[in-house]
Design an enzyme around this catalytic site. Structure first.
Site, PDB file in Angstrom:
ATOM      1  N   GLU A 171      19.698  -7.446  41.577  1.00  0.00           N
ATOM      2  CA  GLU A 171      18.761  -6.437  42.063  1.00  0.00           C
ATOM      3  C   GLU A 171      18.720  -6.525  43.592  1.00  0.00           C
ATOM      4  O   GLU A 171      18.524  -7.593  44.157  1.00  0.00           O
ATOM      5  CB  GLU A 171      17.370  -6.689  41.458  1.00  0.00           C
ATOM      6  N   LYS A 294       6.358 -13.091  38.712  1.00  0.00           N
ATOM      7  CA  LYS A 294       5.955 -11.746  39.120  1.00  0.00           C
ATOM      8  C   LYS A 294       5.194 -11.169  37.938  1.00  0.00           C
ATOM      9  O   LYS A 294       5.795 -10.801  36.921  1.00  0.00           O
ATOM     10  CB  LYS A 294       7.194 -10.903  39.433  1.00  0.00           C
ATOM     11  N   GLU A 298       4.599  -3.926  39.305  1.00  0.00           N
ATOM     12  CA  GLU A 298       5.684  -2.991  39.003  1.00  0.00           C
ATOM     13  C   GLU A 298       6.085  -3.053  37.536  1.00  0.00           C
ATOM     14  O   GLU A 298       7.246  -3.286  37.197  1.00  0.00           O
ATOM     15  CB  GLU A 298       6.878  -3.258  39.922  1.00  0.00           C
ATOM     16  N   ARG A 348      -1.907   1.598  49.079  1.00  0.00           N
ATOM     17  CA  ARG A 348      -1.105   0.466  48.590  1.00  0.00           C
ATOM     18  C   ARG A 348      -1.176  -0.740  49.536  1.00  0.00           C
ATOM     19  O   ARG A 348      -1.143  -1.888  49.096  1.00  0.00           O
ATOM     20  CB  ARG A 348       0.345   0.931  48.416  1.00  0.00           C
ATOM     21  N   LYS A 372       4.314 -11.491  50.561  1.00  0.00           N
ATOM     22  CA  LYS A 372       5.319 -10.825  51.403  1.00  0.00           C
ATOM     23  C   LYS A 372       4.810 -10.690  52.841  1.00  0.00           C
ATOM     24  O   LYS A 372       3.608 -10.518  53.059  1.00  0.00           O
ATOM     25  CB  LYS A 372       5.652  -9.433  50.855  1.00  0.00           C
ATOM     26  N   ASP A 377       6.419  -3.346  51.817  1.00  0.00           N
ATOM     27  CA  ASP A 377       7.626  -3.850  51.173  1.00  0.00           C
ATOM     28  C   ASP A 377       8.822  -3.966  52.116  1.00  0.00           C
ATOM     29  O   ASP A 377       9.718  -3.134  52.063  1.00  0.00           O
ATOM     30  CB  ASP A 377       7.994  -2.938  49.987  1.00  0.00           C
ATOM     31  N   GLU A 405      17.619  -4.832  51.948  1.00  0.00           N
ATOM     32  CA  GLU A 405      17.276  -3.672  51.121  1.00  0.00           C
ATOM     33  C   GLU A 405      16.950  -2.436  51.955  1.00  0.00           C
ATOM     34  O   GLU A 405      17.500  -1.363  51.729  1.00  0.00           O
ATOM     35  CB  GLU A 405      16.095  -4.034  50.205  1.00  0.00           C
TER      36      GLU A 405
HETATM   37  C1  GCU Z   1      10.823  -4.178  45.953  1.00  0.00           C
HETATM   38  C2  GCU Z   1      12.209  -3.998  45.423  1.00  0.00           C
HETATM   39  C3  GCU Z   1      12.282  -4.334  43.966  1.00  0.00           C
HETATM   40  C4  GCU Z   1      11.698  -5.717  43.716  1.00  0.00           C
HETATM   41  C5  GCU Z   1      10.296  -5.795  44.296  1.00  0.00           C
HETATM   42  C6  GCU Z   1       9.704  -7.184  44.227  1.00  0.00           C
HETATM   43  O1  GCU Z   1       9.980  -3.202  45.434  1.00  0.00           O
HETATM   44  O2  GCU Z   1      12.626  -2.675  45.633  1.00  0.00           O
HETATM   45  O3  GCU Z   1      13.619  -4.270  43.561  1.00  0.00           O
HETATM   46  O4  GCU Z   1      11.669  -6.016  42.371  1.00  0.00           O
HETATM   47  O5  GCU Z   1      10.335  -5.443  45.633  1.00  0.00           O
HETATM   48  O6  GCU Z   1       9.639  -7.814  45.274  1.00  0.00           O
HETATM   49  O7  GCU Z   1       9.288  -7.647  43.195  1.00  0.00           O
END
Ligand code: GCU
Length: 692
Positions: A171, A294, A298, A348, A372, A377, A405
Site C-alpha cells: 500500500e 490501526k 478508515e 477532519r 502523524k 495526512d 505518497e
Molecule cells: C493514508 C493512506 C492510506 C493509509 C492511511 C493510514 O490515508 O492513503 O493508504 O492506509 O493513510 O495511515 O492508515
C-alpha cells in the site's frame, strides 16, 4: 551490483586517493574483546563482519576479524569491546564516559600510541552502531586520528512501518513489490531481508513492523501457527542487526477468524483469546516487539463497534503483551471518513485531538500512541498535529512518511529531511518556550519511558530499493536524523552522497546536495499552494486534480470559488481548529496578520486578492510558484545531465529518466493549477505568461 543501486549507501567503494590509503591502510584487522554467550554475540559478529567488509572494499586490501593474540600490540587495528569485559579497555575511558553511554550508545577512541581504534559500548547494539559510525568516517574521508566520540541515540524507538500485504503488493509503495511476501505467503528467499536489515542498522533503526496497518484476511493469520515459523525466521534475521520485529494486527481477529462471536475488548473470552495468541507468538519469537494497531480508522474494526473507547481497546491488548515485555503501538489516525462535503462544521483536522486528548492518563504503561506529524495526512505542507505532546500522561511516538505518497511517489525528487527537521524543531509551547516536537518525540519533555519516531517505509523489491535512486537519501536521512535530530539537512545529504557515489567529484557532491536540498520546496511550489493540500487524483494520489477530493467523503476540501480559497479553521468564524494549539501558536494561526504564508490556506479562507506577507497576492503567488517550480524541475534534469561523466552510467541513467518524467509532469501540474484558478477568478497573470 555496482551499477544498479542495490548496495545503496553501503557499496564501500574503492577509495582511490593516495591520501585516503595513507590515512586508513593500517586498519585491516578487527579484534573482538569479550563477546557475550547469548544472542548478543550475533550482533557483535555482524559488527565485526561489516567492518571487515567495509575496510576491504574501500582499501582494496584484505581485512579480517582476528583473535586478540594474533595482532602485535604495536599495530593499528580496530577493537570492539563491551564495557566491563576487559579491564584494559575500561581503563581507556574515564568512569564518567562509561556511565554516560546508554544501552544503544557507543564510544570510539583512538589509542594515541598505537593508532588502535577502540569501539566500546554497554551492549552489542552499541558496537554495531559504532562500527557503522566508524565506517561512515572512513567512507566520507574524515580523519580518524585522536577520535574521541560519544554517541547515544536521542530517540528510544526508531522504527520503520511497512505497509506490505501478503499478496506482495505494498500500500502506497512506489518501488516494486514486497521483499517479505508473495502469493499470500512469505518469500522463500530471505537473503534480501538480510541486506535490508543491514541498511536499517547502518542508520540506527531498531524496530520494524513488516505488514500493512490495514490488516486483511491473510495477514490476520500472521499471529497464528500457520505463519509464526516464518515470522520467527524473519525476526531472527533482524535480530542479528539489533532490529526488533513487530506485527500489525487486526482488531477483530478473533471474530474474523471465526473463533469468537465478538471482538469486544471487555469480554473475558476476547481477552483470553488474545492472551493465548500472545503466548504462541512469544514462544516463537522470545524478543517480539509487540503490535501495531490501526483501529476504528478508515473502515478498520475497533472498539467503537462495542461502545468501547480507544483506551479500553488498547489496554486489552497491552494487558496480554505486558507479561512478555511487549508493547502496543496504537495509531491515532482516527477521523470520520464518511463525511458529507456539504457539512461545513465537521473538520477532519480536529479529529485525532478530539478523540484522544480526553483519554490522557487512561492508557496502560505499555501502550504508546502513534501520531502523524500533521492533522490530515502527510501532505507536502501541513501544520504540526496539535495532539503531539498534548497528552502528558500518555506515551507517544511521532509518525512520519518516508514513502512519497503525496510528495511525488518516487517519480519526483523530494528529499524530505528538511520537512522532518521543521517538524522536529516546531515549538508547541506546551510547557513553555522550547517545548519542541523533538523533545516530545524523544520522551524528554514529559519524562516518557516509551517514545520515539516511526515512519512508513519507501522500499520495495526494485533493484535499487526505492525506485528513484535519490529517494534512498530519504531512508538514509530518516535513520540518521532520528538518531540525532541535531544533524542538519545538508550534513545528512552530503554523507549520503559521499557514501553512495564516492568522494571523487566535488562537483557531483555539491550539485546533488543542492538538488536534494531544493527539492521539497520545488515540489511544493508546483503542487497544492499555501498549505491547502490534496488537489491530487483520487485513490492513487498521483498527479494534479484540483477538485479530485472536493466533493468526496474524505474531509479534505479547499473550498475554492470565484472569489477565494482556503479552509477557515479559526475560532472566530471557522471550525475552531486553531483552539487545539497551545500558547502563542493558537493566536499565531488564528490571526491573518501572523499566520505564516505557507500555511495560510490551511487556516483561512481568503480572497485571491489577499496580500501575503511576501507582498504578493494569493493568485499571483499561485501563478509565480507554479511557473517557477516547473522551471526548476527542468533545471534538475539539466544539472543531472552535466554529471554524466562522474557517475556509473547505470546509476546516471536511472535518475535521468525519473528527472525527465518529473520535468514533464511538473508542467502538467503548473498548467492544471494555473488554468483552474485563472478560469475561476478571471484575474490575469501580471507577467502575461501562458495560461490556458
Ligand atoms: C493514508 C493512506 C492510506 C493509509 C492511511 C493510514 O490515508 O492513503 O493508504 O492506509 O493513510 O495511515 O492508515
Amino acid at each position: 551490483h555496482g551499477e544498479d543501486g542495490y548496495l545503496a549507501w553501503l557499496p564501500y567503494r574503492r577509495q582511490e586517493t593516495a591520501e585516503w590509503l595513507k590515512r586508513y591502510k593500517a586498519y585491516r584487522q578487527i579484534v573482538v574483546a569479550g563477546a557475550p554467550e547469548d544472542g548478543g554475540a550475533a550482533v557483535i559478529h555482524s559488527a565485526a563482519a561489516e567492518l571487515a567488509r567495509g575496510l576491504e572494499g574501500m582499501s582494496g586490501l584484505s581485512a579480517a576479524v582476528v583473535n586478540a593474540g594474533e595482532v602485535p600490540d604495536s599495530e593499528a587495528y580496530i577493537q570492539l569491546a563491551l564495557f566491563g569485559s576487559n579491564p584494559e579497555i575500561d581503563g581507556l575511558f574515564p568512569e564518567a564516559v562509561i556511565t554516560e553511554i546508554g544501552a544503544e550508545g557507543f564510544a570510539i577512541q583512538t589509542d594515541a600510541h598505537t593508532g588502535r581504534i577502540v569501539i566500546a559500548a554497554a551492549a552489542p547494539a552499541g558496537l554495531l552502531y559504532g562500527a557503522f559510525h566508524l565506517l561512515r568516517l572512513f567512507g566520507t574521508g574524515q580523519s580518524v586520528n585522536g577520535l574521541n566520540i560519544r554517541e547515544n541515540p536521542v530517540n528510544p524507538l526508531r522504527m520503520i512501518n511497512h505497509w506490505d500485504n501478503m499478496d506482495g503488493s505494498i500500500e502506497r509503495g512506489y518501488a516494486g513489490k514486497s521483499i517479505f511476501f508473495e502469493n499470500n505467503r512469505f518469500k522463500a528467499d530471505k537473503e534480501r531481508i538480510r541486506d535490508y536489515a543491514r541498511l536499517l542498522a547502518s542508520v540506527g533503526i531498531n524496530a520494524v513492523s513488516i505488514n500493512n496497518v490495514n490488516v486483511h484476511k491473510q495477514e490476520t493469520l500472521l499471529i497464528t501457527d500457520e505463519f509464526l515459523p516464518d515470522v520467527a525466521e524473519v525476526a531472527a534475521i533482524f535480530r542479528d542487526f539489533a532490529v526488533k520485529l513487530f506485527l500489525s494486527v487486526n482488531y477483530a481477529a478473533p471474530l474474523e477468524m471465526g473463533e469468537l462471536p465478538t471482538a469486544d475488548p471487555l469480554d473475558p473470552a476476547v481477552q483470553e483469546w488474545w492472551q493465548h495468541r500472545i503466548k504462541d507468538v512469544y514462544s516463537a519469537i522470545p524478543d517480539f516487539g509487540g503490535y501495531v494497531v490501526k483501529a476504528d480508522s478508515e473502515n478498520r474494526p475497533g472498539p467503537f463497534t462495542y461502545g468501547r473507547d480507544h483506551a479500553d481497546g488498547a489496554n486489552m491488548l497491552a494487558e496480554a503483551l505486558d507479561p512478555f515485555g511487549g508493547i502496543v503501538i496504537w495509531r491515532c489516525f482516527v477521523y470520520n471518513c464518511k463525511q458529507d462535503w456539504r457539512d461545513r462544521k465537521t473538520d477532519r483536522a480536529k479529529a485525532a485531538y478530539d478523540h484522544f486528548k480526553p483519554l490522557d492518563g487512561r492508557f496502560k504503561d505499555n501502550v504508546v500512541l502513534q501520531v502523524k506529524n500533521g492533522p490530515i495526512d502527510f501532505q507536502v505542507r501541513e501544520p504540526i498535529s496539535p495532539l503531539l505532546g498534548a497528552m502528558p500522561s500518555t506515551h507517544q511516538v511521532l509518525e512520519l512518511q518516508i514513502t512519497q505518497e503525496y510528495t511525488g511517489q518516487q517519480r519526483h525528487l523530494c528529499y524530505l529531511v528538511p520537512q522532518w527537521k521543521e517538524i522536529l524543531d516546531f515549538d508547541t509551547y506546551l510547557k513553555g518556550e522550547g517545548s519542541t516536537v523533538k523533545r516530545i518525540a524523544s520522551g524528554e519533555l514529559h519524562g516518557s519511558r516509551l517514545a520515539g519516531i516511526a515512519a512508513v517505509s519507501n522500499i520495495g523489491d526494485d533493484t535499487n530499493w526505492t525506485g528513484h535512486l535519490l529517494a534512498q537519501a530519504n531512508l538514509y536521512g530518516y535513520g540518521r536524523l532520528i538518531w540525532n535530530p541535531g544533524l542538519t539537512s545538508p550534513e545528512i545529504a552530503e554523507e549520503w552522497i559521499r557514501l553512495t557515489f564516492g568522494n571523487g567529484s566535488e562537483q557531483l557532491i555539491r550539485t546533488v546536495q543542492q538538488m536534494l536540498l531544493d527539492s521539497w520546496g520545488i515540489y511544493e511550489s508546483y503542487t497544492a499552494p499555501l498549505g491547502v493540500g490534496f488537489m491530487v487524483n483520487p485513490d492513487h494520489h498521483y498527479g494534479p486534480n484540483v477538485e479530485g477530493y472536493e466533493y468526496s467523503m474524505w474531509g479534505t476540501y479547499h473550498f475554492a470559488d470565484w472569489q477565494g480559497i482556503g479552509v477557515d479553521r479559526t475560532k472566530a468564524t471557522g471550525t475552531g481548529y486553531t483552539g487545539q494549539y497551545a500558547g502563542s501558536n493558537c493566536e499565531r494561526y488564528e490571526s491573518l496578520e501572523t499566520c505564516p504564508d505557507e500555511l495560510l490556506l490551511f487556516f483561512h479562507h481568503v480572497p485571491y486578492t489577499h496580500k501575503l506577507h511576501s507582498g504578493k497576492t494569493v493568485i499571483q503567488h499561485i501563478y509565480d510558484t507554479h511557473f517557477e517550480g516547473a522551471e526548476q524541475a527542468e533545471r534538475f534534469a539539466a544539472e543531472w545531465e552535466a554529471l554524466a561523466g562522474s557517475i556509473e552510467e547505470g546509476l546516471h541513467q536511472q535518475v535521468a529518466e525519473r528527472l525527465a518524467e518529473q520535468a514533464e509532469h511538473a508542467k502538467e501540474w503548473r498548467d492544471r493549477i494555473n488554468t483552474y484558478f485563472y478560469r475561476r477568478c478571471g484575474i490575469a497573470d501580471e507577467q502575461g505568461r501562458t495560461i490556458y
